[in-house]
Motif scaffolding. Structure first.
Motif, short mmCIF file in Angstrom:
data_model
loop_
_atom_site.label_atom_id
_atom_site.label_comp_id
_atom_site.label_asym_id
_atom_site.label_seq_id
_atom_site.Cartn_x
_atom_site.Cartn_y
_atom_site.Cartn_z
N GLY A 236 -2.79 -21.36 39.73
CA GLY A 236 -3.40 -20.15 39.19
C GLY A 236 -4.54 -19.59 40.01
N VAL A 237 -5.21 -20.43 40.78
CA VAL A 237 -6.38 -19.96 41.52
C VAL A 237 -5.98 -18.94 42.58
CG1 VAL A 237 -8.18 -20.64 43.16
CG2 VAL A 237 -7.80 -21.98 41.08
N VAL A 400 -1.05 -5.83 42.39
CA VAL A 400 -1.97 -6.44 41.43
C VAL A 400 -1.29 -6.56 40.07
CG1 VAL A 400 -4.09 -6.07 40.11
CG2 VAL A 400 -4.10 -5.72 42.58
N LEU A 401 -0.68 -5.49 39.62
CA LEU A 401 -0.01 -5.50 38.32
C LEU A 401 1.14 -6.50 38.31
CD1 LEU A 401 0.05 -4.23 35.51
CD2 LEU A 401 1.56 -2.46 36.42
N ALA A 406 3.23 -11.65 36.42
CA ALA A 406 3.98 -12.87 36.71
C ALA A 406 3.20 -14.14 36.41
CB ALA A 406 4.42 -12.86 38.18
N ALA A 407 1.87 -14.09 36.49
CA ALA A 407 1.04 -15.30 36.34
C ALA A 407 0.76 -15.57 34.87
CB ALA A 407 -0.25 -15.13 37.12
N PRO A 413 -2.96 -16.54 31.74
CA PRO A 413 -2.12 -16.93 30.61
C PRO A 413 -2.42 -16.12 29.37
CG PRO A 413 -3.89 -18.50 30.89
CD PRO A 413 -3.98 -17.55 32.05
N ALA A 414 -1.44 -16.10 28.46
CA ALA A 414 -1.62 -15.36 27.21
C ALA A 414 -2.74 -15.96 26.38
CB ALA A 414 -0.32 -15.37 26.42
N GLN A 415 -2.87 -17.30 26.42
CA GLN A 415 -3.96 -17.98 25.73
C GLN A 415 -4.78 -18.73 26.75
OE1 GLN A 415 -1.96 -20.39 22.69
NE2 GLN A 415 -2.91 -19.09 21.14
#
Length: 423
Positions: A236-237, A400-401, A406-407, A413-415
């Motif tokens: 994720g970083v 960017v979008l 995708a991430a 994340p959603a949460q």
């Protein structure tokens, strides 16, 4: 990397600096409300770093006359600041990772006081550039520290609001600080404007000493501190860092040359009002992000990107109407104002135990994007003219979008959550 238990929608709140809260004992309970005096001190530190960087933009004619160089050369005082931050944020963050946090923050802010004083008193261009570079170095230390510091001072459920309060210094500096500094420079002198920055910083040093809690630096692991670049291996970083670089680059290309763009539209006399509208919308954005970030970081990041893209599209095709320009600038501010909070929170979430290192890389890329935005904007201006700026923003925001969308597991994340990790 030490072991931790997975916790959905919350953090191991002590991971930013490697040990307990309070003064560093690790045994003190986390406060259950926001420490506003301390957070406002951090917001003032953010204000000083942002205004120190951009203040020369409003003072170029007078500075260039006194320093005996062209306005173009004087404008490089902004560039050298960003270069100082970009070059030193990572190595200095690594070198000072064991320092107590309060000591490090005080050192960084003292660097601003010294650099702004030298800038105000210097009559030599080379010395001024050295002072500006030193200010950029101090900014690198401060920016890698401030978001994590704000998060550390707040209970878990209020960490997003804490970062939003600290980051409020950015739009305040852009919407109020730069116009005020420009007015002060014209009414008295540009030297007085920089000396006022020194006075504000000296007062802040006392404020930090009295109100801001202290925390320990990063604990040694197996006798050695982890390398800064290890954060790139954390899922994720890299996605957050890419989004940061592209988003800031897109914003900077347009913002740096907004006066030139408006002049092309016949709105050059309205630049101050346009920037005021942008700043006011940015403050609203920070309030919204602070209220919702703990539950909707991903949705807010998508919305931020879309809002800036829509603003750019309006400026690209409907800028002949002054009313639509103000609509676009309002959307731009709503999209951009909360972006620093969103991106610093996202990289801190993704970084986990390497959060400080990830923040240092974000600071480096942020300032590299700012320097690159000025350079790219200059090239676009010379070759394609100012009407190319909104189109360049759209081109940069498309990936960017895509990356933010995708991430969805790591990065955005959603949460918000912390995943277990062992190494």
């Amino acid at each position: 990397m030490r072991n931790h238990t997975t916790e959905l929608t919350q953090f191991d709140s002590d991971s930013d600096f490697g040990s307990g809260s309070g003064s560093g004992s690790g045994s003190e309970a986390k406060p259950q409300k926001l420490p506003l005096p301390a957070l406002l001190a951090l917001a003032t530190a953010v204000f000083i770093t942002s205004l120190t960087e951009t203040l020369p933009a409003g003072l170029l004619p007078a500075m260039s006359a006194d320093l005996g160089v062209s306005e173009s050369a004087t404008g490089q005082t902004v560039t050298v600041y960003a270069i100082g931050t970009a070059l030193t944020a990572i190595p200095l963050t690594a070198a000072t990772s064991g320092w107590r946090r309060k000591r490090l923050l005080l050192t960084a802010m003292a660097g601003f006081a010294a650099a702004n004083t030298v800038t105000a008193l210097s009559e030599n261009y080379s010395l001024t550039m050295v002072a500006r570079f030193v200010a950029g170095v101090a900014a690198g230390l401060a920016w890698a520290l401030l978001a994590g510091y704000a998060r550390r001072m707040a209970p878990v459920h209020l960490q997003g609001k804490a970062i939003a309060i600290a980051m409020a210094g950015i739009p305040v500096a852009l919407s109020l600080g730069v116009p005020a500094g420009t007015f002060l420079g014209k009414a008295l002198s540009w030297q007085v404007a920089f000396l006022m920055m020194t006075a504000l910083t000296v007062g802040l040093l006392g404020w930090i000493t009295v109100t801001v809690p202290d925390y320990p630096g990063e604990r040694r692991q197996d006798g050695r501190r982890a390398p800064v670049l290890r954060a790139l291996r954390v899922p994720g970083v890299k996605q957050v860092l890419f989004v940061t670089f592209a988003f800031v680059l897109a914003h900077t290309v347009l913002y740096t040359f907004i006066a030139t763009f408006l002049a092309r539209l016949g709105m050059g006399d309205s630049t101050d009002l346009v920037l005021l509208v942008f700043g006011a919308a940015s403050l609203v954005s920070i309030w919204i992000v602070g209220a919702q970030i703990n539950r909707r970081l991903r949705a807010l990041t998508v919305a931020s990107t879309v809002l800036v893209a829509v603003a750019a599209a309006i400026l690209a095709v409907l800028a002949d109407s002054p009313a639509m320009v103000y609509v676009a600038v309002t959307l731009w501010g709503l999209g951009w104002g909360g972006a620093p909070t969103l991106l610093q929170t996202a990289v801190g979430d993704a970084g986990g135990d390497a959060a400080d290192a990830a923040q240092a890389m974000l600071v480096t890329l942020w300032n590299a994007a700012m320097a690159g935005g000025g350079l790219a904007g200059g090239i676009l201006l010379d070759r394609l003219g100012p009407t190319s700026f909104p189109w360049s923003v759209l081109v940069l925001l498309l990936p960017v979008l895509l990356v933010v969308t995708a991430a969805r597991v790591h990065g955005f994340p959603a949460q918000r959550r912390r995943t277990s990790a062992t190494s």
